[in-house]
Design a protein around this motif. Structure first.
Motif, PDB file in Angstrom:
ATOM      1  N   ILE A  56       0.644  36.195   5.253  1.00 48.51           N
ATOM      2  CA  ILE A  56      -0.766  36.550   5.042  1.00 48.51           C
ATOM      3  C   ILE A  56      -1.611  36.047   6.213  1.00 48.51           C
ATOM      4  CG2 ILE A  56      -2.799  36.117   3.582  1.00 48.51           C
ATOM      5  CD1 ILE A  56      -0.828  36.158   1.174  1.00 48.51           C
ATOM      6  N   GLU A  57      -1.368  34.821   6.627  1.00 47.08           N
ATOM      7  CA  GLU A  57      -2.102  34.279   7.774  1.00 47.08           C
ATOM      8  C   GLU A  57      -1.855  35.119   9.020  1.00 47.08           C
ATOM      9  OE1 GLU A  57      -0.898  30.195   8.178  1.00 47.08           O
ATOM     10  OE2 GLU A  57      -1.618  29.706   6.165  1.00 47.08           O
ATOM     11  N   ASP A  58      -0.603  35.483   9.261  1.00 48.19           N
ATOM     12  CA  ASP A  58      -0.273  36.317  10.421  1.00 48.19           C
ATOM     13  C   ASP A  58      -0.978  37.664  10.347  1.00 48.19           C
ATOM     14  OD1 ASP A  58       1.310  34.444  11.669  1.00 48.19           O
ATOM     15  OD2 ASP A  58       3.216  35.374  11.073  1.00 48.19           O
ATOM     16  N   TRP A  59      -1.011  38.277   9.161  1.00 47.06           N
ATOM     17  CA  TRP A  59      -1.656  39.580   9.000  1.00 47.06           C
ATOM     18  C   TRP A  59      -3.137  39.469   9.351  1.00 47.06           C
ATOM     19  CZ3 TRP A  59      -5.619  41.797   6.325  1.00 47.06           C
ATOM     20  CH2 TRP A  59      -5.665  43.193   6.327  1.00 47.06           C
ATOM     21  N   VAL A  60      -3.805  38.459   8.791  1.00 48.62           N
ATOM     22  CA  VAL A  60      -5.235  38.273   9.057  1.00 48.62           C
ATOM     23  C   VAL A  60      -5.463  37.969  10.533  1.00 48.62           C
ATOM     24  CG1 VAL A  60      -7.256  36.798   8.623  1.00 48.62           C
ATOM     25  CG2 VAL A  60      -5.816  37.545   6.714  1.00 48.62           C
ATOM     26  N   ASP A  61      -4.680  37.068  11.086  1.00 47.91           N
ATOM     27  CA  ASP A  61      -4.843  36.684  12.489  1.00 47.91           C
ATOM     28  C   ASP A  61      -4.601  37.855  13.430  1.00 47.91           C
ATOM     29  OD1 ASP A  61      -5.400  34.157  11.554  1.00 47.91           O
ATOM     30  OD2 ASP A  61      -3.445  33.310  12.111  1.00 47.91           O
ATOM     31  N   ASN A  62      -3.591  38.664  13.130  1.00 56.47           N
ATOM     32  CA  ASN A  62      -3.325  39.852  13.957  1.00 56.47           C
ATOM     33  C   ASN A  62      -4.462  40.858  13.848  1.00 56.47           C
ATOM     34  OD1 ASN A  62      -0.846  38.955  14.959  1.00 56.47           O
ATOM     35  ND2 ASN A  62       0.299  39.852  13.276  1.00 56.47           N
ATOM     36  N   LEU A  63      -4.972  41.056  12.645  1.00 55.58           N
ATOM     37  CA  LEU A  63      -6.082  41.993  12.450  1.00 55.58           C
ATOM     38  C   LEU A  63      -7.321  41.524  13.207  1.00 55.58           C
ATOM     39  CD1 LEU A  63      -7.511  44.407  11.146  1.00 55.58           C
ATOM     40  CD2 LEU A  63      -7.907  42.948   9.137  1.00 55.58           C
ATOM     41  N   THR A  64      -7.685  40.261  13.052  1.00 59.72           N
ATOM     42  CA  THR A  64      -8.898  39.780  13.712  1.00 59.72           C
ATOM     43  C   THR A  64      -8.729  39.763  15.234  1.00 59.72           C
ATOM     44  OG1 THR A  64      -8.242  37.469  13.322  1.00 59.72           O
ATOM     45  CG2 THR A  64      -9.766  38.477  11.731  1.00 59.72           C
ATOM     46  N   SER A  65      -7.534  39.489  15.700  1.00 60.02           N
ATOM     47  CA  SER A  65      -7.292  39.545  17.148  1.00 60.02           C
ATOM     48  C   SER A  65      -7.434  40.969  17.674  1.00 60.02           C
ATOM     49  CB  SER A  65      -5.898  39.008  17.479  1.00 60.02           C
ATOM     50  OG  SER A  65      -5.822  37.638  17.217  1.00 60.02           O
ATOM     51  N   ARG A  66      -6.880  41.929  16.929  1.00 62.84           N
ATOM     52  CA  ARG A  66      -7.020  43.335  17.340  1.00 62.84           C
ATOM     53  C   ARG A  66      -8.486  43.747  17.335  1.00 62.84           C
ATOM     54  NH1 ARG A  66      -2.838  44.249  13.635  1.00 62.84           N
ATOM     55  NH2 ARG A  66      -4.197  45.533  12.384  1.00 62.84           N
ATOM     56  N   MET A  67      -9.248  43.230  16.381  1.00 68.05           N
ATOM     57  CA  MET A  67     -10.664  43.561  16.319  1.00 68.05           C
ATOM     58  C   MET A  67     -11.388  43.042  17.562  1.00 68.05           C
ATOM     59  SD  MET A  67     -11.350  42.973  12.271  1.00 68.05           S
ATOM     60  CE  MET A  67     -12.947  43.772  12.118  1.00 68.05           C
ATOM     61  N   VAL A  68     -11.009  41.877  18.030  1.00 70.00           N
ATOM     62  CA  VAL A  68     -11.624  41.320  19.244  1.00 70.00           C
ATOM     63  C   VAL A  68     -11.354  42.233  20.433  1.00 70.00           C
ATOM     64  CG1 VAL A  68     -11.488  39.449  20.943  1.00 70.00           C
ATOM     65  CG2 VAL A  68     -11.605  38.913  18.504  1.00 70.00           C
ATOM     66  N   PHE A  69     -10.111  42.685  20.554  1.00 68.44           N
ATOM     67  CA  PHE A  69      -9.715  43.439  21.744  1.00 68.44           C
ATOM     68  C   PHE A  69      -9.943  44.948  21.649  1.00 68.44           C
ATOM     69  CE2 PHE A  69      -7.146  39.563  22.143  1.00 68.44           C
ATOM     70  CZ  PHE A  69      -7.585  39.158  23.383  1.00 68.44           C
ATOM     71  N   THR A  77     -17.107  51.742  12.234  1.00 70.95           N
ATOM     72  CA  THR A  77     -17.470  50.454  11.648  1.00 70.95           C
ATOM     73  C   THR A  77     -16.252  49.543  11.579  1.00 70.95           C
ATOM     74  OG1 THR A  77     -16.938  51.124   9.399  1.00 70.95           O
ATOM     75  CG2 THR A  77     -19.180  51.623  10.198  1.00 70.95           C
ATOM     76  N   THR A  78     -16.497  48.274  11.332  1.00 67.98           N
ATOM     77  CA  THR A  78     -15.370  47.359  11.131  1.00 67.98           C
ATOM     78  C   THR A  78     -14.594  47.772   9.885  1.00 67.98           C
ATOM     79  OG1 THR A  78     -16.801  45.806   9.961  1.00 67.98           O
ATOM     80  CG2 THR A  78     -16.390  45.369  12.301  1.00 67.98           C
ATOM     81  N   GLY A  79     -15.278  48.334   8.913  1.00 67.78           N
ATOM     82  CA  GLY A  79     -14.606  48.834   7.709  1.00 67.78           C
ATOM     83  C   GLY A  79     -13.593  49.913   8.035  1.00 67.78           C
ATOM     84  N   ASP A  80     -13.943  50.813   8.937  1.00 66.28           N
ATOM     85  CA  ASP A  80     -13.006  51.856   9.370  1.00 66.28           C
ATOM     86  C   ASP A  80     -11.790  51.218  10.033  1.00 66.28           C
ATOM     87  OD1 ASP A  80     -14.845  53.811   8.561  1.00 66.28           O
ATOM     88  OD2 ASP A  80     -15.715  53.989  10.562  1.00 66.28           O
ATOM     89  N   PHE A  81     -12.026  50.227  10.864  1.00 64.84           N
ATOM     90  CA  PHE A  81     -10.964  49.541  11.582  1.00 64.84           C
ATOM     91  C   PHE A  81     -10.018  48.840  10.596  1.00 64.84           C
ATOM     92  CE2 PHE A  81      -8.963  46.423  14.286  1.00 64.84           C
ATOM     93  CZ  PHE A  81      -8.821  47.085  15.504  1.00 64.84           C
ATOM     94  N   ILE A  82     -10.577  48.156   9.611  1.00 59.96           N
ATOM     95  CA  ILE A  82      -9.787  47.452   8.618  1.00 59.96           C
ATOM     96  C   ILE A  82      -9.021  48.440   7.747  1.00 59.96           C
ATOM     97  CG2 ILE A  82      -9.901  45.892   6.621  1.00 59.96           C
ATOM     98  CD1 ILE A  82     -12.482  44.717   8.048  1.00 59.96           C
ATOM     99  N   ALA A  83      -9.657  49.534   7.373  1.00 61.00           N
ATOM    100  CA  ALA A  83      -8.999  50.559   6.557  1.00 61.00           C
ATOM    101  C   ALA A  83      -7.734  51.086   7.222  1.00 61.00           C
ATOM    102  CB  ALA A  83      -9.963  51.704   6.266  1.00 61.00           C
ATOM    103  N   GLN A  84      -7.775  51.236   8.537  1.00 60.94           N
ATOM    104  CA  GLN A  84      -6.579  51.667   9.270  1.00 60.94           C
ATOM    105  C   GLN A  84      -5.479  50.634   9.181  1.00 60.94           C
ATOM    106  OE1 GLN A  84      -7.872  52.491  13.238  1.00 60.94           O
ATOM    107  NE2 GLN A  84      -8.933  54.367  12.672  1.00 60.94           N
ATOM    108  N   ALA A  85      -5.841  49.358   9.161  1.00 59.41           N
ATOM    109  CA  ALA A  85      -4.857  48.276   9.126  1.00 59.41           C
ATOM    110  C   ALA A  85      -4.179  48.160   7.761  1.00 59.41           C
ATOM    111  CB  ALA A  85      -5.520  46.952   9.477  1.00 59.41           C
ATOM    112  N   VAL A  86      -4.897  48.482   6.692  1.00 60.07           N
ATOM    113  CA  VAL A  86      -4.302  48.354   5.361  1.00 60.07           C
ATOM    114  C   VAL A  86      -3.590  49.627   4.914  1.00 60.07           C
ATOM    115  CG1 VAL A  86      -5.897  46.573   4.608  1.00 60.07           C
ATOM    116  CG2 VAL A  86      -6.429  48.946   4.106  1.00 60.07           C
ATOM    117  N   ALA A  87      -3.786  50.687   5.650  1.00 61.80           N
ATOM    118  CA  ALA A  87      -3.163  51.966   5.272  1.00 61.80           C
ATOM    119  C   ALA A  87      -1.666  51.959   5.503  1.00 61.80           C
ATOM    120  CB  ALA A  87      -3.782  53.101   6.056  1.00 61.80           C
TER     121      ALA A  87
END
Length: 87
Positions: A56-69, A77-87
Motif C-alpha cells: 500500500i505504501e509503495d502504491w501511494v508513493d509511486n502514485l504521488t511520485s508520478r503526479m510530481v513528474f 484534474t488530479t482526480g482524472d490522474f488518480i482514476a487512471q491509476a486505480v483502473a
C-alpha cells in the motif's frame, strides 16, 4: 491475513501521515478522490491486488511520485490522474 477492512484503514492512515517530501503534498488529493473509506467503495477495488502494508505504501508513493513528474493541470484534474491509476 490482511483483511479488506485493514487495507482500507491502513490506506487512509498512510494518506494522513505526516508529510516527509514534496510528493506527499499530493496525498491530500488522493484523500479527496476516495472520500469514502468503506468496504464496498468501487474506487478501492485496487486494494485486492495489494497484500501488505508495504504494498500500500509503495502504491501511494509511486502514485504521488508520478503526479510530481507527470501531472499537468492543463490536461486534467488530479482526480482524472488518480482514476487512471486505480483502473
Amino acid at each position: 491475513m490482511f483483511t479488506t477492512v485493514q487495507k482500507i484503514k491502513y490506506l487512509e492512515e498512510y494518506l494522513h501521515a505526516e508529510k516527509q517530501c514534496y510528493a506527499d503534498r499530493f496525498k491530500a488529493d488522493v484523500l479527496a478522490y476516495f472520500t469514502d473509506f468503506k468496504v464496498g467503495n468501487p474506487q478501492l477495488v485496487f486494494l485486492k491486488k495489494l497484500r501488505t502494508e508495504h504494498d500500500i505504501e509503495d502504491w501511494v508513493d509511486n502514485l504521488t511520485s508520478r503526479m510530481v513528474f507527470l501531472y499537468d493541470e492543463e490536461l486534467g484534474t488530479t482526480g482524472d490522474f488518480i482514476a487512471q491509476a486505480v483502473a
